[in-house]
Design a protein around this motif. Structure first.
Motif, PDB file in Angstrom:
ATOM      1  N   PHE A   1       0.819  -1.212   0.000  1.00  0.00           N
ATOM      2  CA  PHE A   1       0.000   0.000   0.000  1.00  0.00           C
ATOM      3  C   PHE A   1       0.854   1.264   0.000  1.00  0.00           C
ATOM      4  CE2 PHE A   1      -2.972  -3.184   1.504  1.00  0.00           C
ATOM      5  CZ  PHE A   1      -4.162  -2.813   0.896  1.00  0.00           C
ATOM      6  N   GLU A   2       2.108   1.150   0.394  1.00  0.00           N
ATOM      7  CA  GLU A   2       3.009   2.307   0.412  1.00  0.00           C
ATOM      8  C   GLU A   2       3.651   2.574  -0.947  1.00  0.00           C
ATOM      9  OE1 GLU A   2       4.544   2.244   5.068  1.00  0.00           O
ATOM     10  OE2 GLU A   2       5.577   1.018   3.567  1.00  0.00           O
ATOM     11  N   ALA A   3       3.518   1.649  -1.898  1.00  0.00           N
ATOM     12  CA  ALA A   3       4.138   1.817  -3.214  1.00  0.00           C
ATOM     13  C   ALA A   3       3.518   3.005  -3.947  1.00  0.00           C
ATOM     14  CB  ALA A   3       3.980   0.540  -4.028  1.00  0.00           C
TER      15      ALA A   3
ATOM     16  N   LEU B   1      -7.856  -5.614  -3.477  1.00  0.00           N
ATOM     17  CA  LEU B   1      -8.228  -4.284  -3.005  1.00  0.00           C
ATOM     18  C   LEU B   1      -7.020  -3.366  -2.837  1.00  0.00           C
ATOM     19  CD1 LEU B   1     -10.935  -5.237  -0.356  1.00  0.00           C
ATOM     20  CD2 LEU B   1     -11.326  -4.149  -2.568  1.00  0.00           C
ATOM     21  N   SER B   2      -5.817  -3.925  -2.811  1.00  0.00           N
ATOM     22  CA  SER B   2      -4.621  -3.076  -2.720  1.00  0.00           C
ATOM     23  C   SER B   2      -4.378  -2.326  -4.019  1.00  0.00           C
ATOM     24  CB  SER B   2      -3.391  -3.919  -2.367  1.00  0.00           C
ATOM     25  OG  SER B   2      -2.979  -4.728  -3.467  1.00  0.00           O
ATOM     26  N   ALA B   3      -4.940  -2.819  -5.115  1.00  0.00           N
ATOM     27  CA  ALA B   3      -4.773  -2.173  -6.414  1.00  0.00           C
ATOM     28  C   ALA B   3      -5.684  -0.953  -6.519  1.00  0.00           C
ATOM     29  CB  ALA B   3      -5.084  -3.149  -7.537  1.00  0.00           C
ATOM     30  N   ASP B   4      -5.355  -0.072  -7.461  1.00  0.00           N
ATOM     31  CA  ASP B   4      -6.185   1.105  -7.702  1.00  0.00           C
ATOM     32  C   ASP B   4      -7.470   0.738  -8.428  1.00  0.00           C
ATOM     33  OD1 ASP B   4      -4.137   3.733  -7.362  1.00  0.00           O
ATOM     34  OD2 ASP B   4      -3.159   1.837  -7.848  1.00  0.00           O
TER      35      ASP B   4
ATOM     36  N   THR C   1     -10.192  -1.256   3.676  1.00  0.00           N
ATOM     37  CA  THR C   1     -10.211  -0.961   2.239  1.00  0.00           C
ATOM     38  C   THR C   1     -11.551  -1.213   1.564  1.00  0.00           C
ATOM     39  OG1 THR C   1      -9.353  -3.192   1.779  1.00  0.00           O
ATOM     40  CG2 THR C   1      -7.740  -1.397   1.959  1.00  0.00           C
ATOM     41  N   LEU C   2     -12.331  -2.157   2.072  1.00  0.00           N
ATOM     42  CA  LEU C   2     -13.594  -2.489   1.400  1.00  0.00           C
ATOM     43  C   LEU C   2     -14.692  -1.449   1.627  1.00  0.00           C
ATOM     44  CD1 LEU C   2     -15.057  -4.529  -0.379  1.00  0.00           C
ATOM     45  CD2 LEU C   2     -15.659  -5.816   1.686  1.00  0.00           C
TER      46      LEU C   2
ATOM     47  N   ALA D   1      -2.032   3.710   3.725  1.00  0.00           N
ATOM     48  CA  ALA D   1      -1.130   2.710   4.309  1.00  0.00           C
ATOM     49  C   ALA D   1      -1.202   2.730   5.833  1.00  0.00           C
ATOM     50  CB  ALA D   1       0.302   2.956   3.840  1.00  0.00           C
ATOM     51  N   ASP D   2      -1.336   3.922   6.418  1.00  0.00           N
ATOM     52  CA  ASP D   2      -1.451   4.014   7.874  1.00  0.00           C
ATOM     53  C   ASP D   2      -2.754   3.383   8.359  1.00  0.00           C
ATOM     54  OD1 ASP D   2       0.980   5.306   8.136  1.00  0.00           O
ATOM     55  OD2 ASP D   2       0.085   7.309   8.030  1.00  0.00           O
ATOM     56  N   ARG D   3      -3.833   3.594   7.602  1.00  0.00           N
ATOM     57  CA  ARG D   3      -5.113   2.975   7.987  1.00  0.00           C
ATOM     58  C   ARG D   3      -5.037   1.464   7.876  1.00  0.00           C
ATOM     59  NH1 ARG D   3      -6.865   7.436   4.984  1.00  0.00           N
ATOM     60  NH2 ARG D   3      -7.432   6.186   3.166  1.00  0.00           N
ATOM     61  N   VAL D   4      -4.374   0.974   6.836  1.00  0.00           N
ATOM     62  CA  VAL D   4      -4.213  -0.473   6.683  1.00  0.00           C
ATOM     63  C   VAL D   4      -3.335  -1.026   7.796  1.00  0.00           C
ATOM     64  CG1 VAL D   4      -3.238  -2.277   5.206  1.00  0.00           C
ATOM     65  CG2 VAL D   4      -4.640  -0.458   4.205  1.00  0.00           C
TER      66      VAL D   4
END
Length: 257
Positions: free
Chosen positions: A91-93, A114-117, A145-146, A216-219
């Motif tokens: 998620f940081e990428a 869900l990590s994808a855009d 993310t959902l 990324a922080d929320r994940v």
């Protein structure tokens, strides 16, 4: 075109698009090694100025069937906290990602999608947060993310019931961004990524960083809770029954203990 490979991944770069393929067919089960390799690959692609978009694809029948609950696969759940630590790196990428989702994106595999855009799916695609059907708690950041993607109520329904969502329905509620014939999923995802890559790359990265600010922080915060709850529920009779029922392909008989 350039091509590289690792134990769990292959990477092919054509023009400004990199196709990163999970290579643990047929189910591409999650493992710490797989997610760590994927995070490392994203880091390398972020550092390549010629790569402007990524297609996340998979070899085999399924995009990712989540954790392997059969045989020795169950023991890998002990490293869930480590796996989620590597997942946060995804998620940081910085580079935009389009997921080509064929077959199942189940459990943690849904979290990976869900990590994808964006997600491209077909009629044969199935999405499921099936954790409660195993007596387990959702993981891989799905609780973070959902809901923003499909709405709090729809996300709650999907997580409470664990029911599978076919590609057309996923497209209707916004979980899948494009719906194409199953045989065209990867080519459509690559065309989607090429459209992104045709825009000004510095501007795209900046817009993405703005839109995903704090994600990324929320994940990271969500996976900390998820891992704790998974560890607790793993000790229950319901979890043992859920895994047994899954392996025996029968409805589970949960007792609430």
């Amino acid at each position: 075109m350039t091509s590289t490979s690792a134990d769990h991944l292959t990477v092919e770069i054509s023009g400004h698009v990199a196709v990163v393929e999970l290579n643990r067919p047929p189910s591409n089960f999650l493992s710490l090694e797989l997610i760590s390799s994927l995070a490392d690959t994203y880091d390398r692609l972020d550092a390549d100025p010629d790569v402007r978009a990524i297609v996340l694809a998979a070899a085999g029948k399924h995009f990712c069937a989540g954790a392997d609950f059969g045989g020795d696969g169950l023991s890998q759940l002990a490293s869930a906290a480590d796996l989620y630590g590597e997942a946060v790196r995804i998620f940081e990428a910085a580079t935009p990602v389009v997921a080509a989702v064929q077959g199942g994106a189940i459990g943690g595999g849904l979290g990976l999608a869900l990590s994808a855009d964006f997600r491209v799916a077909g009629p044969g695609t199935r999405f499921a947060a099936n954790f409660t059907q195993l007596g387990f708690h959702p993981g891989f950041g799905i609780t973070a993310t959902l809901p923003p993607l499909v709405g709090q109520q729809r996300a709650a329904e999907l997580m409470y019931t664990g029911e599978r969502l076919p590609g057309p329905r996923a497209h209707e509620i916004g979980l899948a961004d494009e719906l194409v014939a199953d045989a065209e999923i990867r080519s459509a995802a690559t065309a989607f990524a090429a459209r992104i890559a045709a825009a000004a790359p510095l501007a795209v990265v900046a817009v993405r960083a703005t839109l995903r600010r704090g994600l990324a922080d929320r994940v990271r915060a969500a996976t900390a809770v998820e891992a704790r709850e998974q560890a607790r529920l793993r000790q229950t009779e319901d979890f043992r029954e859920g895994v047994a029922a899954y392996g025996e392909r029968r409805p589970a008989q949960f007792q609430g203990r």
